[in-house]
Design an enzyme around this catalytic site. Sequence first.
Site, PDB file in Angstrom:
ATOM      1  NE  ARG A 118       1.926  -5.864  10.977  1.00 22.39           N
ATOM      2  CZ  ARG A 118       2.819  -5.315  10.157  1.00 22.39           C
ATOM      3  NH1 ARG A 118       4.070  -5.720  10.160  1.00 22.39           N
ATOM      4  NH2 ARG A 118       2.451  -4.351   9.329  1.00 22.39           N
ATOM      5  NE  ARG A 149       8.137  -1.443  11.108  1.00 28.22           N
ATOM      6  CZ  ARG A 149       7.222  -1.051  10.227  1.00 28.22           C
ATOM      7  NH1 ARG A 149       7.574  -0.244   9.236  1.00 28.22           N
ATOM      8  NH2 ARG A 149       5.984  -1.458  10.316  1.00 28.22           N
ATOM      9  CE  LYS A 193      -2.280  -1.028   3.762  1.00 28.34           C
ATOM     10  NZ  LYS A 193      -1.628  -2.333   4.043  1.00 28.34           N
ATOM     11  NE  ARG A 210      -4.335  -0.925   9.075  1.00 23.66           N
ATOM     12  CZ  ARG A 210      -3.099  -1.148   9.484  1.00 23.66           C
ATOM     13  NH1 ARG A 210      -2.898  -1.647  10.687  1.00 23.66           N
ATOM     14  NH2 ARG A 210      -2.072  -0.885   8.692  1.00 23.66           N
ATOM     15  NE  ARG A 255       7.948  -4.334   4.082  1.00 19.52           N
ATOM     16  CZ  ARG A 255       6.817  -3.670   4.265  1.00 19.52           C
ATOM     17  NH1 ARG A 255       6.538  -3.141   5.450  1.00 19.52           N
ATOM     18  NH2 ARG A 255       5.948  -3.534   3.288  1.00 19.52           N
TER      19      ARG A 255
END
Length: 217
Positions: free
Chosen positions: A173, A162, A13, A90, A129
Amino acid sequence: MNIILMGPPGAGKGTQAKRLVEKYGLVQISTGDLFRAAIKEQNKFGVIANYFIQYGYLVPDDFTNEMVYDYLKEHLPEYKNGFILDGFPRTVVQARELESWCKELGFNIDYVVNLDIPSEVLVKRLSGRRTCKKCGTTFHVEFNPPKVEGVCDVCGGELYQRADESEEAVKVRLDTYEKQTRPLIDYYKMKGQLSSVNGNQSMADVFHDLEAVLEDK
């Protein structure tokens, strides 16, 4: 042109929003960026957000709504060409609250676009990531590795994973997304507002499909 850009964590996104900003002169409003700024400032939104985000959970609706509303109310007059909501709403509760703001603040949501992508692809994307502590540039251990492991190509800063992008947190998540955000897709489908784009293709192809959705209408 005001757009809601939807999709699970890791669907791209943010990347696509930046491309839309460049082409159409829009402003990207990322709840993730707003929360990270709040965490850095240690204001009331940041303290609450940090607790939930580090474990991969969504920040409660009331706090998210208040933060986004305050931001829109302050900045909306500046956004003459429109904006992209990235990461909001959301939940159905947030979507209904957004509809009430449209009436109160005098704006419309023109497009709701969902980036669709399999969960197994997302786990691989997100857990690989790495982010620069200094400048925020992101890399991927497999798809976009730095020239020197653990070192940012741009500024030489240290790369880190992270907390919300560990494999365990990613799975939480995605599970949270399925439970709380999937109903939002059905909500916009029933209202006849939803367009879907295949997010499991190259960034260029995803953007091409996004352009087709926006320009078709």
